[in-house]
Design an enzyme around this catalytic site. Structure first.
Site, PDB file in Angstrom:
ATOM      1  N   ARG A 194       0.835  -1.196   0.000  1.00 21.44           N
ATOM      2  CA  ARG A 194       0.000   0.000   0.000  1.00 21.44           C
ATOM      3  C   ARG A 194       0.875   1.254   0.000  1.00 21.44           C
ATOM      4  NH1 ARG A 194      -3.609  -1.385   5.173  1.00 21.44           N
ATOM      5  NH2 ARG A 194      -1.626  -2.404   5.725  1.00 21.44           N
ATOM      6  N   HIS A 224      -0.737   1.721  16.308  1.00 18.95           N
ATOM      7  CA  HIS A 224      -0.944   0.550  17.184  1.00 18.95           C
ATOM      8  C   HIS A 224       0.115   0.502  18.281  1.00 18.95           C
ATOM      9  CE1 HIS A 224      -4.027  -0.940  14.459  1.00 18.95           C
ATOM     10  NE2 HIS A 224      -3.189  -0.781  13.456  1.00 18.95           N
ATOM     11  N   SER A 254     -20.411 -13.496  24.459  1.00 19.73           N
ATOM     12  CA  SER A 254     -19.016 -13.845  24.720  1.00 19.73           C
ATOM     13  C   SER A 254     -18.805 -14.165  26.195  1.00 19.73           C
ATOM     14  CB  SER A 254     -18.099 -12.695  24.303  1.00 19.73           C
ATOM     15  OG  SER A 254     -16.748 -13.035  24.517  1.00 19.73           O
ATOM     16  N   VAL A 274     -11.390  -9.007  17.819  1.00 23.70           N
ATOM     17  CA  VAL A 274     -11.788  -8.139  18.925  1.00 23.70           C
ATOM     18  C   VAL A 274     -10.735  -7.051  19.117  1.00 23.70           C
ATOM     19  CG1 VAL A 274     -12.293  -8.002  21.387  1.00 23.70           C
ATOM     20  CG2 VAL A 274     -13.075  -9.972  20.057  1.00 23.70           C
ATOM     21  N   VAL A 284      -6.812 -11.442  13.235  1.00 24.73           N
ATOM     22  CA  VAL A 284      -6.822 -10.106  12.634  1.00 24.73           C
ATOM     23  C   VAL A 284      -6.406  -9.055  13.655  1.00 24.73           C
ATOM     24  CG1 VAL A 284      -8.217  -8.441  11.336  1.00 24.73           C
ATOM     25  CG2 VAL A 284      -8.649 -10.881  11.073  1.00 24.73           C
ATOM     26  N   ASP A 337      -2.234  -6.820  15.238  1.00 27.77           N
ATOM     27  CA  ASP A 337      -1.659  -5.477  15.338  1.00 27.77           C
ATOM     28  C   ASP A 337      -1.622  -4.991  16.782  1.00 27.77           C
ATOM     29  OD1 ASP A 337      -0.748  -4.557  12.882  1.00 27.77           O
ATOM     30  OD2 ASP A 337      -2.743  -4.019  12.192  1.00 27.77           O
ATOM     31  N   VAL A 386      -0.633 -12.455  10.247  1.00 26.09           N
ATOM     32  CA  VAL A 386      -0.023 -11.375   9.465  1.00 26.09           C
ATOM     33  C   VAL A 386      -0.627 -10.041   9.899  1.00 26.09           C
ATOM     34  CG1 VAL A 386       0.263 -10.410   7.152  1.00 26.09           C
ATOM     35  CG2 VAL A 386       0.493 -12.876   7.523  1.00 26.09           C
ATOM     36  N   ILE A 396      -2.718  -7.532   6.734  1.00 29.18           N
ATOM     37  CA  ILE A 396      -3.507  -8.326   5.787  1.00 29.18           C
ATOM     38  C   ILE A 396      -3.897  -7.519   4.549  1.00 29.18           C
ATOM     39  CG2 ILE A 396      -5.720  -9.512   5.464  1.00 29.18           C
ATOM     40  CD1 ILE A 396      -5.480 -10.541   8.324  1.00 29.18           C
TER      41      ILE A 396
END
Length: 376
Positions: A15, A96, A219, A238, A266, A269, A298, A301
Site C-alpha cells: 500500500r 498501534h 461472549s 476483537v 486479525v 496489530d 499477518v 492483511i
C-alpha cells in the site's frame, strides 16, 4: 506545508499513503506533496501519475523524511526509520502503539507529534480504521478457506460443503466491522457461521443483519470454548481502541481443536486474540503450526490487496490531512475533536490514555501537552 510520503518498507506492504487523487486534493489546498520514487508501484500507481498530479518525486526516503513537515504512511515506522524522528515533525499513520513499546519510546524521546489513524473517533466509530477493517475481515475468511486445503496443511475442508456433505464451521470472535465482513464472506461461501460478541445490543444488530443465517452467542469463556472446539476456522477480530487486544481464546481451547484447523488473528496489530499467538507473521512466512492447528497472524492483511486498500484508505485519510496541513497540528487538534482523539504522542508525552495505561506511561491529555509546550 510539505507533506512527505515515503515508500512502505514493512514485509510485503504494497500500500501507499497517497493516491494521485489525494495529491491533487492537497495541492489544491495550497500544500506541497513529495513522494518517494516508486512508492506507489505496489498499488499500481506509476511515478508519472504522481508527477502529473503535481507531486514532487524524491529519490530517497531519507530526503522525504528530512524535507517534510508531515509524514503520511500506512503502517507504523520500523526501527530503521526512527532516526528520522525529530521535534516538530507530524506523523500521520497507523501506529498501534499499545503493542509497540520501542516505537512509543522513540516517538516520546524525539517529541514527534504522532496522530494515529486507528484512534480517530467520530460518534463512537473509527472512520480511518473502518475501510481496512472491511478489507481485513473479507480477506480473513478467504485466507482461512485457503489454508483449510490439504495442500496448505489444513484438514481438507471446503467451507461450503457440497450436497450430501456437511458445511465447514466458522467462528468469528468479535462482531464489529472486521467480524461482520468476515461473516459475510463465510456465509457467501456457504459455511456454518457463529459470531461471538460481548455486547448484547450488537448481537441484536447482527441478528437483524443476517437473520437466521448465522448463530450469535454472548461472549464468555464457556461459549468461546464450545464454539472453538467444533470449528474448522476461527477468526479473532476483537479490538479495544488503542489498547492491547484481549486474549480470549486460550491454549487449552486451541488444543481441543481438530488437527488441520485454522486460526486467523486479525487483531495481531494490537497483540492478538489467541493465547498461542505470541508474534506476528509476515506475508512471506504467514503460517506457523502449534497444537497441530495452523496459525495465521499477518499484521498487514490488506497489504495483499494494495490497490483496493490504498484507495479505500486515502478516501478517508486525505480530508483529515488537509485540515492538519492547513491549520497546523495544534490548531487542527483544537478545532476538530476527531483529530484530538487521534493524538497518541505529543511534545514528549503519551496523550492517548489506553496506550499510557498499557505501556506504563503517565497520561497527559493533548490539551495539556499543548499548554506545557507553550510554557517552555
Amino acid at each position: 506545508m510539505i507533506i512527505g510520503v515515503p515508500k512502505e518498507i514493512k514485509n510485503n506492504e504494497n500500500r501507499v499513503a497517497m493516491t494521485p487523487a489525494g495529491v491533487v486534493h492537497l495541492i489544491n489546498a495550497g500544500h506541497t506533496v513529495q513522494i518517494e520514487k516508486g512508492a506507489g508501484l505496489g498499488s499500481n500507481f506509476a511515478d508519472a501519475e504522481y508527477k502529473e498530479a503535481g507531486a514532487e518525486l524524491i529519490d530517497s526516503a531519507a530526503s522525504v523524511w528530512e524535507n517534510a513537515d508531515m509524514i503520511m504512511k500506512v503502517k507504523e515506522p520500523l526501527s530503521s526509520e526512527y532516526k528520522y524522528f525529530r521535534k516538530g515533525l507530524i506523523l500521520f499513520t497507523y501506529l498501534h502503539l499499545a503493542a509497540a513499546p520501542e516505537l512509543t519510546k522513540a516517538l516520546v524521546d524525539s517529541e514527534v507529534t504522532a496522530i494515529a489513524y486507528e484512534t480517530i473517533t467520530v460518534n463512537g466509530t473509527l472512520p480511518l480504521l473502518t475501510p481496512m477493517s472491511e478489507v481485513a475481515g473479507r480477506m480473513a475468511t478467504q485466507i482461512g478457506a485457503q489454508y483449510l486445503e490439504k495442500s496448505e496443511g489444513g484438514k481438507g475442508i471446503l467451507l461450503g460443503g457440497i450436497p450430501g456433505v456437511s458445511r465447514g464451521k466458522v467462528t468469528v470472535i468479535g462482531g464489529g466491522v472486521v467480524g461482520t465482513h468476515a461473516a459475510k464472506i463465510a456465509l457467501g461461501l456457504g459455511a456454518e457461521v457463529t459470531i461471538i460478541d460481548l455486547n448484547p445490543v450488537r448481537l441484536r444488530q447482527l441478528d437483524d443483519i443476517f437473520g437466521s443465517s448465522i448463530q450469535t452467542l454472548m461472549s464468555n469463556p464457556y461459549n468461546i470454548a464450545e464454539a472453538v472446539k467444533d470449528s474448522d476456522l476461527v477468526i479473532g477480530s476483537v479490538l479495544i481502541p488503542g489498547r492491547k487486544a484481549p486474549k480470549l481464546v486460550t491454549d487449552e481451547m486451541i488444543q481441543s481443536m481438530q488437527p488441520g484447523s485454522v486460526l486467523v488473528d486479525v487483531a495481531i496489530d494490537q497483540g492478538g486474540n489467541f493465547e498461542t499467538v505470541d508474534h506476528p507473521t509476515t506475508h512471506d512466512e504467514p503460517i506457523y503450526v502449534k497444537h497441530d492447528v495452523l496459525h495465521y497472524a499477518v499484521a498487514n492483511i490488506p497489504g495483499a490487496v494494495p490497490r483496493t486498500a490504498t484507495v479505500g484508505l486515502t478516501n478517508v485519510t486525505v480530508p483529515y490531512a488537509v485540515q492538519i496541513a492547513s491549520k497546523g497540528a495544534v490548531k487542527a487538534i483544537q478545532d476538530n475533536p476527531a483529530i484530538l482523539t487521534g493524538v497518541n504522542v505529543m511534545n514528549g508525552k503519551v496523550t492517548y490514555e489506553a496506550v499510557a495505561a498499557d505501556l506504563g506511561y503517565d497520561f497527559v491529555s493533548p490539551e495539556d501537552a499543548i499548554k506545557d509546550a507553550e510554557l517552555v
